[in-house]
Write an enzyme that holds these catalytic residues in place. Structure first.
Site, PDB file in Angstrom:
ATOM      1  N   GLU A 380       0.820  -1.220   0.000  1.00 18.49           N
ATOM      2  CA  GLU A 380       0.000   0.000   0.000  1.00 18.49           C
ATOM      3  C   GLU A 380       0.854   1.270   0.000  1.00 18.49           C
ATOM      4  O   GLU A 380       0.626   2.189   0.782  1.00 18.49           O
ATOM      5  CB  GLU A 380      -0.960  -0.018   1.201  1.00 18.49           C
ATOM      6  CG  GLU A 380      -1.908  -1.197   1.164  1.00 18.49           C
ATOM      7  CD  GLU A 380      -3.008  -1.157   2.226  1.00 18.49           C
ATOM      8  OE1 GLU A 380      -2.760  -0.626   3.320  1.00 18.49           O
ATOM      9  OE2 GLU A 380      -4.111  -1.676   1.936  1.00 18.49           O
ATOM     10  N   ASP A 463      -8.292  -9.193   4.211  1.00 20.52           N
ATOM     11  CA  ASP A 463      -8.022  -8.037   5.061  1.00 20.52           C
ATOM     12  C   ASP A 463      -9.082  -7.903   6.149  1.00 20.52           C
ATOM     13  O   ASP A 463      -9.901  -6.995   6.098  1.00 20.52           O
ATOM     14  CB  ASP A 463      -7.981  -6.770   4.179  1.00 20.52           C
ATOM     15  CG  ASP A 463      -7.586  -5.529   4.974  1.00 20.52           C
ATOM     16  OD1 ASP A 463      -7.118  -5.687   6.112  1.00 20.52           O
ATOM     17  OD2 ASP A 463      -7.751  -4.417   4.438  1.00 20.52           O
ATOM     18  N   GLU A 491     -12.453  -2.385  12.391  1.00 14.29           N
ATOM     19  CA  GLU A 491     -12.444  -1.673  11.114  1.00 14.29           C
ATOM     20  C   GLU A 491     -13.572  -2.126  10.184  1.00 14.29           C
ATOM     21  O   GLU A 491     -14.283  -1.302   9.626  1.00 14.29           O
ATOM     22  CB  GLU A 491     -11.090  -1.877  10.421  1.00 14.29           C
ATOM     23  CG  GLU A 491     -11.052  -1.285   9.019  1.00 14.29           C
ATOM     24  CD  GLU A 491      -9.710  -1.461   8.321  1.00 14.29           C
ATOM     25  OE1 GLU A 491      -8.786  -2.034   8.929  1.00 14.29           O
ATOM     26  OE2 GLU A 491      -9.593  -1.015   7.172  1.00 14.29           O
TER      27      GLU A 491
END
Ligand code: GCW
Length: 779
Positions: A380, A463, A491
């Site tokens: 990323e 993820d 998240e």
């Protein structure tokens, strides 16, 4: 049968039907406390800031008498024998603090007993400082054989050696007409863990007579990662908006401004010590304090001075600091004149290694028990060895070699998904790391990674989605130390709005059979993910569990009162992954809310089905990542505008008139080939894949027959509805507890549950109507 098997979607229909036999209830002694403590002591303004260490008085008079008889005094001999190192001369608490800095681990144990027993027994306990040979009846003795003559007398050396570095022994001893409790560790930290275990017994109304307990953790490093404000849902303001009063919402203040400028480290705030005590109470050993998308500021002298202060404050609790670093930090002019040129950045270059040795040594001078570095490289947008022509093995080893002489670890993350490696994102990590683990070495061994490297791998291959299959690397990296990374902060699991208890998910992961085989293809005896992680499957030399933590500066430290449970459970499960999630929930409810049987039953039942409900209304049957861009909270199944294909929901669902899901079987991307043969076969075939994972591996036809007797489309729709129904059930169940829960927390949870239900319904309606455009069928 464990609780986790008993509660399932749809079980919560109304408060009254819940919780007649919640896990853990049977083993507790009873106790009919009124809510949150005995009558008259309920604090309706309580904000949740003590986490599970609130120590309200035992309400059942019979039980209280029993505890008071058995516990009359605290004896911690030579508590200052091993004073904790303190680097910061002017270390101090912020004005008006109520917590106190500890000078040693045994002092922390003693103070916790004084506070805990004083609260639970509703009267001050005596601290006896004298010699251990004249113990009063009811004494609780804490220490090691080195610190305490009493421990030396009652607990043989071999026994303590057996529980190892962090383990402890709890023992009831009688001598004539006197009875004592001995809490002993092989180390001071072990004694502290034993202290918390003893307090937990009283907090959960278990007996403290006849104790013969010996416990040790299964995993050596039980570590937190902390991403500062990114994906932090526990600030006193929305993430990314700057927080209140100059604080940024993170738990630790390094650079607060304005009204909070005086609250930066080295000043220590109450909440740091509450967090430290809470972490120690569940055996957490360390924390990487900054985001893996790392800011080089944390390596500067100015920040190191602040980190040293934080380390000083946490050290008595056995918590070691670590830092996330940016691989290309040596190029940063902030370190001038000590910077490197691009040419010196090869991980094999002595200058590159010497730079990291120097920085690490600089940190170690201020933080002597510094634990090491966490590295997100070539992921990323973060720099890494590939930018300089090297692979992850070279990069990790370059850094590991630099810090090995200092006794430090490198936690090298495997969260990489370079699209050039393969069109299926899920295959990419193993393709980059697997061959390095298999590589024959000059000395005849296999695997290039050095021993002080952990490869830190998320539980699943994508993820942190609500339910993922296990990452295929678990078991496949025979020659490399592996750390599993779990996400405590929610998240993708409702952030700080939704009540989602994650322990059942972690239990499912850790108890998944990898079907791992040895070099000759024979199934290993111990081959659950937990065995791989704790080193017993493949005899790894070091072991770690890492949790991405959810602490912030909200009053209750986690944003949602029920998010505290996830931090608690993470600690318990990283200590012992074989524990039952329902038992952990019951302990937490008793410690946090009430020992009232009815409350325990209802709340545990709510919690135990909450994760599966979220899976159902968010991403049922293995459909992955349907979130709206970046935010990772609400639904966005139609989205396909993000620059990277594999960031878009459409990449994952592949909806068409035939069906839904990503074919990763041998007829598709063949991701399944990365698993051991047993799982390859099970996952690769639509007839044998577990239904709750099916769309991770198959494009499932709308009319595929399901075990329920429904066709796939109907089952899919059913799951979305069942998930939302469960949330409605939780809301009603919570409402039914109003008279039994303190007012402020009750209202705050009630408000969250209302949002939760509305947002869950949004997930259901958005997704079902979108899928319907492809299936063309009725709802
Ligand atoms: O899930 C993603 C998050 C990023 C995170 C990244 C990672 C900190 O959205 O916020 O970066 O994972 O794990 O590196």
């Amino acid at each position: 049968m464990p609780m986790s098997r008993r509660v399932f979607v749809g079980a919560v229909t109304a408060g009254v039907t819940l919780g007649t036999d919640a896990a853990g209830t049977a083993r507790a002694l009873g106790g009919q406390d009124t809510p949150s403590g005995p009558a008259g002591q309920r604090d309706d303004g309580y904000d949740g800031s003590a986490l599970w260490l609130r120590y309200v008085p035992v309400g059942d008079p019979h039980l209280l008498r029993r505890y008071r008889r058995r516990v009359t005094a605290v004896v911690v001999e030579n508590a200052d024998r091993n004073r904790s190192y303190r680097h910061t001369p002017n270390l101090s608490m912020a004005p008006g603090s109520t917590e106190r800095l500890m000078t040693s681990t045994l002092e922390a144990a003693r103070e916790e007993l004084v506070r805990g027993l004083g609260g639970l027994l509703d009267r001050p306990v005596r601290v006896v400082h004298g010699p251990g040979h004249d113990l009063p009846d009811g004494a609780v003795v804490v220490g090691t054989r080195e610190s305490s003559p009493a421990v030396r007398r009652f607990v043989p050396a071999e026994e303590l050696a057996r529980v190892g570095r962090d383990g402890f022994v709890l023992r009831s001893v009688t001598q004539g007409r006197r009875a004592f409790t001995v809490i002993a560790g092989h180390t001071d930290v072990g004694a502290l863990y034993g202290t918390f275990a003893f307090l937990r017994r009283i907090q959960t109304h278990r007996p403290v007579e006849g104790l013969a307990v010996a416990e040790s953790p299964r995993v050596a490093h039980r570590h937190l990662n902390y991403w500062d404000t990114e994906r932090l849902y526990a600030g006193n303001d929305a993430p990314g908006t700057g927080g209140l009063n100059g604080e940024n919402g993170a738990i630790f203040n390094f650079a607060a401004t304005g009204a909070s400028a005086g609250l930066n480290l080295p000043v220590v705030l109450d909440r740091y010590l509450v967090a430290a005590r809470a972490m120690a109470s569940v055996g957490i050993t360390g924390i990487t304090i900054n985001n893996v998308n790392a800011d080089n500021a944390y390596l500067t002298d100015e920040y190191i001075a602040q980190e040293a202060a934080l380390a000083d404050a946490l050290r008595p609790y056995g918590i070691r600091l670590a830092l996330s670093i940016r691989y290309a930090a040596p190029l940063d002019s902030r370190f001038a004149p000590d910077t490197l040129t691009e040419e010196q950045m090869a991980p094999t270059d002595p200058d590159f290694r010497a730079w990291w040795t120097r920085r690490a040594r600089r940190i170690q001078q201020s933080v002597p028990d510094f634990a090491g570095f966490t590295v997100k490289a070539n992921s990323e947008g973060q720099p890494g060895p590939q930018d300089f022509g090297y692979d992850h093995g070279d990069g990790a080893n370059g850094m590991a070699a630099a810090v090995a002489p200092l006794g430090l670890k490198i936690y090298w993350r495997t969260f990489v998904y370079n699209p050039e490696v393969d069109s299926d994102r899920l295959k990419r990590a193993y393709l980059e790391f697997g061959h390095i683990d298999d590589e024959p070495q000059p000395d005849g061994s296999r695997g290039r990674f050095l021993d002080n490297v952990f490869l830190q791998t998320k539980n699943g291959p994508l993820d942190f989605q609500a339910r993922e299959p296990v990452h295929p690397m678990f078991g496949r990296m025979e020659n490399t130390n592996q750390a599993i990374e779990l996400q405590i902060t929610q998240e993708y699991t409702g952030q700080n709005r939704m009540l989602c208890f994650l322990a059942p998910m972690w239990e499912e992961i850790l108890k998944t059979d990898t079907r791992a085989t040895d070099a000759r293809g024979r199934l290993l005896d111990k081959r659950l993910v937990g065995h791989v992680v704790d080193g017993t499957a493949q005899h790894h030399s070091d072991t770690a569990v890492v949790g991405v933590a959810n602490l912030g500066n909200a009053d209750n430290l986690t944003g949602h009162h029920f998010s505290q449970a996830n931090l608690y459970a993470f600690g318990r499960q990283s200590w012992d992954w074989t524990l039952d999630a329902g038992d952990i929930a019951a302990d937490w409810v008793r410690m946090t809310w009430s020992n009232d049987h009815h409350v325990v039953g209802v709340v545990v039942a709510m919690m135990m089905g909450s994760w599966e409900a979220l899976v159902n209304y968010q991403t049922p049957l293995g459909i992955a990542h349907q979130f709206t861009a970046d935010v990772h909270y609400g639904p966005g199944p139609s989205e396909s505008h993000l620059p990277r294909e594999d960031w878009n929901p459409t990449y994952y669902h592949k909806a068409d008139s035939i069906g839904l899901g990503y074919d990763r079987s041998p007829t598709g991307s063949d991701f399944t080939a990365q698993y051991f043969p047993g799982l390859q076969a099970a996952y690769g075939d639509l007839g044998t894949v577990p239904e709750n994972l099916m769309m991770w591996f198959h494009h499932v036809p709308w009319d595929h027959p399901m075990s329920s007797g429904r066709i796939f489309w109907d089952e899919l729709v059913h799951r979305y509805y069942a998930g939302v129904r469960y949330v409605g059930g939780m809301r009603r169940a919570w409402d039914s507890l109003e008279s039994r829960i303190d007012a402020r927390r009750f209202a705050e949870v009630r408000a969250k549950l209302a949002l939760h239900e509305a947002d869950a319904a949004d997930w259901r309606d958005t997704c079902v109507s979108y899928w319907q455009q492809f299936s063309g069928r009725h709802i």
